[in-house]
Write an enzyme that holds these catalytic residues in place. Structure first.
Site, PDB file in Angstrom:
ATOM      1  N   ASN A  14      -8.528   0.767   2.679  1.00 52.25           N
ATOM      2  CA  ASN A  14      -9.457   0.586   1.740  1.00 52.25           C
ATOM      3  C   ASN A  14     -11.359   0.290   2.817  1.00 52.25           C
ATOM      4  O   ASN A  14     -12.246   0.593   2.326  1.00 52.25           O
ATOM      5  CB  ASN A  14     -10.009  -0.323   0.800  1.00 52.25           C
ATOM      6  CG  ASN A  14      -9.465  -1.268   0.610  1.00 52.25           C
ATOM      7  OD1 ASN A  14      -8.663  -1.732   1.245  1.00 52.25           O
ATOM      8  ND2 ASN A  14      -9.216  -2.622   0.049  1.00 52.25           N
ATOM      9  N   GLY A  34      -3.231  -6.190   2.729  1.00 54.02           N
ATOM     10  CA  GLY A  34      -2.855  -5.187   2.272  1.00 54.02           C
ATOM     11  C   GLY A  34      -2.038  -5.340   0.667  1.00 54.02           C
ATOM     12  O   GLY A  34      -2.614  -6.663   0.275  1.00 54.02           O
ATOM     13  N   GLY A  35      -1.315  -4.611   0.324  1.00 54.08           N
ATOM     14  CA  GLY A  35      -0.935  -5.344  -0.723  1.00 54.08           C
ATOM     15  C   GLY A  35       0.403  -6.129  -1.425  1.00 54.08           C
ATOM     16  O   GLY A  35       0.865  -6.216  -0.134  1.00 54.08           O
ATOM     17  N   GLY A  59       3.664  -7.282   1.273  1.00 52.39           N
ATOM     18  CA  GLY A  59       3.606  -8.482   2.212  1.00 52.39           C
ATOM     19  C   GLY A  59       4.706  -9.368   1.664  1.00 52.39           C
ATOM     20  O   GLY A  59       4.685  -9.733   2.267  1.00 52.39           O
ATOM     21  N   GLU A  75      -3.829 -11.624   3.187  1.00 55.65           N
ATOM     22  CA  GLU A  75      -4.870 -11.386   2.247  1.00 55.65           C
ATOM     23  C   GLU A  75      -3.943  -9.964   1.286  1.00 55.65           C
ATOM     24  O   GLU A  75      -4.229  -8.807   1.467  1.00 55.65           O
ATOM     25  CB  GLU A  75      -5.965 -10.620   3.480  1.00 55.65           C
ATOM     26  CG  GLU A  75      -6.344 -11.750   4.389  1.00 55.65           C
ATOM     27  CD  GLU A  75      -7.538 -12.952   3.682  1.00 55.65           C
ATOM     28  OE1 GLU A  75      -7.875 -12.785   2.592  1.00 55.65           O
ATOM     29  OE2 GLU A  75      -6.799 -14.195   4.350  1.00 55.65           O
ATOM     30  N   CYS A 134      -9.797  -4.993  -2.697  1.00 52.03           N
ATOM     31  CA  CYS A 134      -9.194  -6.364  -3.284  1.00 52.03           C
ATOM     32  C   CYS A 134     -10.275  -7.269  -4.242  1.00 52.03           C
ATOM     33  O   CYS A 134      -9.491  -7.642  -5.098  1.00 52.03           O
ATOM     34  CB  CYS A 134      -8.777  -6.794  -2.240  1.00 52.03           C
ATOM     35  SG  CYS A 134     -10.190  -7.551  -0.650  1.00 52.03           S
TER      36      CYS A 134
HETATM   37  P1  NAP Z   1      -0.401  -1.850   1.764  1.00 54.16           P
HETATM   38  O1  NAP Z   1       0.408  -0.730   1.458  1.00 54.16           O
HETATM   39  O2  NAP Z   1       0.374  -2.704   1.951  1.00 54.16           O
HETATM   40  O3  NAP Z   1      -0.749  -1.016   3.875  1.00 54.16           O
HETATM   41  C1  NAP Z   1      -1.292  -2.157   4.258  1.00 54.16           C
HETATM   42  C2  NAP Z   1      -0.408  -1.956   5.758  1.00 54.16           C
HETATM   43  O4  NAP Z   1       0.316  -2.887   5.576  1.00 54.16           O
HETATM   44  C3  NAP Z   1      -0.798  -0.660   6.258  1.00 54.16           C
HETATM   45  O5  NAP Z   1      -1.273  -0.256   7.485  1.00 54.16           O
HETATM   46  C4  NAP Z   1       0.976  -0.215   5.510  1.00 54.16           C
HETATM   47  O6  NAP Z   1       1.318   1.338   6.878  1.00 54.16           O
HETATM   48  C5  NAP Z   1       1.680  -1.659   6.456  1.00 54.16           C
HETATM   49  N1  NAP Z   1       2.948  -1.741   5.610  1.00 54.16           N
HETATM   50  C6  NAP Z   1       3.399  -1.005   5.137  1.00 54.16           C
HETATM   51  N2  NAP Z   1       4.760  -1.543   4.565  1.00 54.16           N
HETATM   52  C7  NAP Z   1       4.757  -2.161   5.613  1.00 54.16           C
HETATM   53  C8  NAP Z   1       6.275  -2.907   6.802  1.00 54.16           C
HETATM   54  N3  NAP Z   1       7.268  -2.685   5.291  1.00 54.16           N
HETATM   55  N4  NAP Z   1       6.185  -3.657   7.608  1.00 54.16           N
HETATM   56  C9  NAP Z   1       4.974  -3.409   8.179  1.00 54.16           C
HETATM   57  N5  NAP Z   1       3.590  -3.030   7.866  1.00 54.16           N
HETATM   58  C10 NAP Z   1       3.722  -2.359   6.762  1.00 54.16           C
HETATM   59  O7  NAP Z   1      -2.324  -1.648   1.201  1.00 54.16           O
HETATM   60  P2  NAP Z   1      -2.983  -0.434   1.145  1.00 54.16           P
HETATM   61  O8  NAP Z   1      -2.478   0.452   0.235  1.00 54.16           O
HETATM   62  O9  NAP Z   1      -3.145   0.166   2.466  1.00 54.16           O
HETATM   63  O10 NAP Z   1      -4.459  -1.293   0.901  1.00 54.16           O
HETATM   64  C11 NAP Z   1      -4.350  -1.595  -0.165  1.00 54.16           C
HETATM   65  C12 NAP Z   1      -3.772  -2.897  -1.095  1.00 54.16           C
HETATM   66  O11 NAP Z   1      -4.545  -4.107   0.166  1.00 54.16           O
HETATM   67  C13 NAP Z   1      -4.460  -3.609  -2.235  1.00 54.16           C
HETATM   68  O12 NAP Z   1      -3.542  -4.371  -2.973  1.00 54.16           O
HETATM   69  C14 NAP Z   1      -5.660  -4.568  -1.580  1.00 54.16           C
HETATM   70  O13 NAP Z   1      -6.132  -5.456  -3.047  1.00 54.16           O
HETATM   71  C15 NAP Z   1      -5.248  -5.472  -0.093  1.00 54.16           C
HETATM   72  N6  NAP Z   1      -6.514  -5.814   0.283  1.00 54.16           N
HETATM   73  C16 NAP Z   1      -5.994  -7.206   0.024  1.00 54.16           C
HETATM   74  C17 NAP Z   1      -7.878  -7.740   1.334  1.00 54.16           C
HETATM   75  C18 NAP Z   1      -7.631  -8.953   1.431  1.00 54.16           C
HETATM   76  O14 NAP Z   1      -8.492  -9.236   2.108  1.00 54.16           O
HETATM   77  N7  NAP Z   1      -7.021  -9.508   0.125  1.00 54.16           N
HETATM   78  C19 NAP Z   1      -8.428  -6.629   1.681  1.00 54.16           C
HETATM   79  C20 NAP Z   1      -8.635  -5.224   1.213  1.00 54.16           C
HETATM   80  C21 NAP Z   1      -7.674  -4.428   0.517  1.00 54.16           C
HETATM   81  P3  NAP Z   1       1.062   2.095   6.356  1.00 54.16           P
HETATM   82  O15 NAP Z   1      -0.198   2.769   6.424  1.00 54.16           O
HETATM   83  O16 NAP Z   1       2.104   3.400   7.479  1.00 54.16           O
HETATM   84  O17 NAP Z   1       2.300   2.837   5.387  1.00 54.16           O
END
Ligand code: NAP
Length: 473
Positions: free
Chosen positions: A149, A225-226, A230, A245, A279
């Protein structure tokens, strides 16, 4: 685009297409890395750390200053890549590129403030004739995993402080948006970063993630990420530092004495920025009953003015969601809430990946749009009349990233600031406010640790004690 691995820019026959979610056109391709690439990245990162840990603070800071200058000098290119590969409109993308310049600049400044302290060893019997101090040393190989995002600035939030601290990094950007991240790595190398200092792996997290995360050569995982990913990563990680995060469904309280125009402008933008894929996006709005009806009417009117569509047009306010599948998910969550009694005040319709800015009220307990992180362009209105109750409702979720309150009463503001259970409280801004140098992170399922350059540097370094015993002193 090519990726940087073991000091070389490389390509692979096996590729992943990166497409624009607005029209599904292919923007570019990236290599689809496999486990052999993961092993190469791990080996190279260990060698890279031998270089970065020996670089002077001055040299590390200079690289970051120069990277910031390169990005600043090419803002339109960065903004276009962000907008094309992701969800953001070109105006939103420009803001992210500008913030990235600030993130890198502050990382360079903070590199010069990684300080230790002297330790009063003789403050307890047995410590006589001892003199010592601690300093902070780099942790080693940092695995940076980033979401889609904010595909540029959230990468800068990891590469900047990791490199400022003297670490080597393995970067795994989101598979749907890897291009801004690679462009930033190109800028860092152009600015003088040793190519061995960073390894980029483009490939699916659920295929290459476990091997990376569990490897003992990785000394810290910095994940954004999500919650689901996490939790999985935490289970796989073993003994290493972890920064998380994660998401939220951020609450905002609008009290009866507020400047309503300010609250509406701020909360509409906070709810629909980046099509709600944020987020700290506003998801739950608790509005005092004395102003509820007027607030609702004006909030809905303002939302209806939002122009959605082509991200590259200057007058577009909101673009598509990251994929059609994600828009379908939001559509199904809203429909499920409506079946149980929720009311759609505006929006609620989908065309491909575009989901209209949607305002809901009358939310029944337990529906996903109320209690999960929607991560889409929907916002809920709730009528409240008691501050304790509003705070309790705001705190009732398993998340706690940022919260906010609009009020002109300082007592109300202070009470909210102390009682909202989260990583930060915004007064008279929506939750969608972040200065890149503030400590940023959450409680409960919203995360572990803090980002925000100075704070990331603490997380990405360890204190080492040095003690001299001087018997002849
Ligand atoms: P996501 O689906 O959790 O993916 C985040 C990252 O993790 C991607 O690079 C993804 O790779 C990787 N990933 C997924 N499964 C993994 C695994 N088993 N091992 C290692 N890496 C893995 O999240 P998203 O849809 O990209 O982002 C949205 C989420 O991020 C929301 O929940 C949002 O609230 C959160 N977020 C938090 C913050 C903060 O600072 N608190 C900021 C921005 C976003 P792939 O793309 O290859 O699946």
């Amino acid at each position: 685009m090519k990726i940087l691995l073991d000091g070389q820019w490389i390509d692979r026959d096996d590729k992943i297409e990166v497409s624009d979610p607005f029209d599904n056109s292919v923007v570019d391709t990236v290599p689809k890395c496999d486990r052999i690439d993961v092993e190469a990245a791990l080996k190279a990162a260990v060698n890279g750390f031998e270089i970065t840990k020996r670089m002077s603070v001055y040299d590390r800071a200079q690289v970051l200053y120069k990277t910031a200058q390169i990005v600043a000098g090419d803002l339109d290119t960065y903004a276009t890549i962000i907008a094309r590969e992701g969800s953001k409109t070109i105006r939103e993308a420009r803001k992210e590129a500008t913030r990235c310049v600030n993130t890198l600049t502050v990382a360079a400044e903070e590199a010069k403030r990684i300080l230790g302290e002297t330790i009063p060893f003789d403050s307890f019997p047995g410590g006589e004739k001892r003199r010592g101090y601690y300093y902070r040393f780099p942790i080693g190989v940092v695995l940076a995993i980033t979401p889609f995002n904010d595909p540029l600035n959230l990468v800068a939030h990891k590469l900047g402080p990791a490199f400022a601290a003297g670490n080597a990094v393995i970067l795994k950007p989101a598979t749907v948006t890897p291009l801004s991240a690679i462009k930033l790595v190109e800028a860092m190398v152009q600015a003088g970063m040793p190519p061995m200092a960073i390894q980029v792996l483009t490939g699916y997290g659920n295929e290459i993630g476990d091997t990376l995360v569990a490897d003992e050569r990785v000394r810290m995982i910095s994940f954004t990420g999500g919650v689901e990913a996490g939790k999985h990563i935490v289970h796989q990680a073993g003994i290493k530092k972890i920064g998380m995060e994660l998401g939220s469904n951020s609450p905002v309280i609008v009290w009866k004495d507020t400047d309503m125009e300010l609250a509406i402008e701020s909360c509409v933008s906070g709810a629909f920025w980046a099509a709600g894929q944020n987020c700290i996006g506003v998801q739950r709005l608790y509005v005092h009953e004395d102003i509820y009806d007027e607030f609702r009417t004006r909030f809905v009117e303002r939302t209806r003015k939002y122009k959605i569509g082509d991200k590259m047009k200057e007058d577009t306010d909101m673009g598509p969601m990251i994929t059609e599948k994600e828009a379908q998910r939001v559509e199904s969550w809203v429909n499920a809430a409506v079946e149980k009694g929720a009311r759609v005040l505006t929006g609620g319709k989908r065309t491909g990946a575009l989901y209209e800015p949607t305002v809901l009220e009358n939310l029944p307990d337990g529906v996903a749009v109320h209690c999960e992180e929607v991560f889409g362009p929907t916002v809920n209105l709730y009528r409240v009349n008691d501050l304790d109750d509003a705070i309790a409702q705001a705190n009732s979720m398993p998340y706690g990233l940022l919260a906010a309150i609009f009020t002109s009463n300082v007592d109300v503001a202070f009470k909210a600031a102390y009682e909202l259970d989260c990583g930060g409280v915004m007064i008279n801004d929506s939750t969608d406010y972040r200065l890149d140098s503030m400590p940023f992170g959450g409680v409960k399922y919203s995360g572990l640790g803090r980002e925000g350059l100075k704070f990331s540097l603490q997380e990405m370094t360890e204190p080492k004690v040095v003690c001299f015993y001087l018997p002849n002193m």
